[in-house]
Enzyme design. Structure first.
Site, PDB file in Angstrom:
ATOM      1  CG  ASP A  76       2.582 -68.468  -2.567  1.00 18.35           C
ATOM      2  OD1 ASP A  76       2.029 -68.487  -3.683  1.00 18.35           O
ATOM      3  OD2 ASP A  76       1.981 -68.157  -1.519  1.00 18.35           O
ATOM      4  CD  GLU A 120       0.053 -73.136  -5.759  1.00 20.19           C
ATOM      5  OE1 GLU A 120      -0.704 -72.217  -6.135  1.00 20.19           O
ATOM      6  OE2 GLU A 120      -0.139 -73.775  -4.714  1.00 20.19           O
ATOM      7  CG  ASP A 158       1.866 -65.287   1.727  1.00 24.64           C
ATOM      8  OD1 ASP A 158       1.192 -65.499   0.719  1.00 24.64           O
ATOM      9  OD2 ASP A 158       1.568 -64.422   2.579  1.00 24.64           O
TER      10      ASP A 158
END
Lengths: 168, 168
Positions: free
Chosen positions: B12, B72, B145
């Protein structure tokens, strides 16, 4: 001790094409070491393409041992999607230099133009002309992205010399 | 031959904080290998900070030998300035994986939520709950996170299994 000069790596990042320009300053004179572009395979996924840029930069760094690097500051008027892409290529360039302990200077595009041509709004062709002139090359045969990277490297050398002279 | 499982690195990315989650799938069950955040020194220049992310990822990859990675997909509604920053951290993550020959899957944020919770608009807390549940951890003590990175890793394992089952 022989003066091997200060070798600077200028970078013009892009996900499709990343320009590089390696310049050596010896006795106050800039000379070309290597320049070109790193093209990434358009059909591969983004991570693979970022790996291509990184690996090629590693190879260039190993081969030419630059001690400092330079890049243009972020240009903020792009749309978010292309800004992310540009950011990705920038991040790769930054990581490749940082992991090799090469400090990186950042210069705004207008600063680079002003440094080389004297005018912040100078057209690209004029910057390209001055790049070739500074390096003493009569008929430059490199692509635009390579010329842009060389311009950043030369700007860094000039700014560095200026800072040294003025003690800033 | 002993089944050492499939080790996946979920990421991330962020210039300030990058979350990582390393998960192993063994006999169809996901288990936690390592998770945490990479925090970059706020006062250092961007290139140095990108180097910190890269070097830490190199260390994690060497230590845990993930064979696949996941991230992502780009979130496009950010403003250009933060999009460039996000892109930079993404590029570093991509290069670190690619230079170690670790293929990377990309999943849209809604896909990750749908995969874990069943609903693409699920709140973060619900995703975090499912992350801990999937890994069999009763009292997760990792930051948000890190949890997000674990979610991406688990999503990748699930999607991978699904693709294998359906032969896609």
């Amino acid at each position: 001790m022989a003066d091997n000069g200060l070798i600077v790596l200028g970078l013009d990042p892009g996900t499709r094409v990343t320009g590089y320009g390696i310049v050596r300053e010896i006795s106050g004179q800039a000379e070309l070491v290597a320049t070109g572009t790193i093209r990434t395979p358009a059909k591969k996924d983004m991570a693979t393409r970022m790996g291509v840029i990184f690996d090629k930069l590693q190879e260039l760094i190993r081969l030419h041992s630059p001690v400092e690097a330079a890049i243009e500051s972020v240009f903020v008027s792009k749309n978010p999607s292309s800004a992310i892409k540009l950011g990705q290529a920038r991040g790769v360039c930054m990581a490749a230099c940082a992991t090799n302990n090469i400090p990186m200077g950042e210069y705004e595009p207008t600063k680079v133009k002003k440094n080389l041509v004297g005018v912040g709004s100078a057209p690209k062709s004029q910057v390209a002309f001055m790049v070739a002139h500074c390096l003493g090359i009569k008929k430059p045969d490199w692509p635009e992205d390579a010329s842009d990277a060389l311009a950043i490297a030369i700007c860094h050398l000039n700014e560095r010399r200026m800072r040294k002279l003025t003690g800033r």
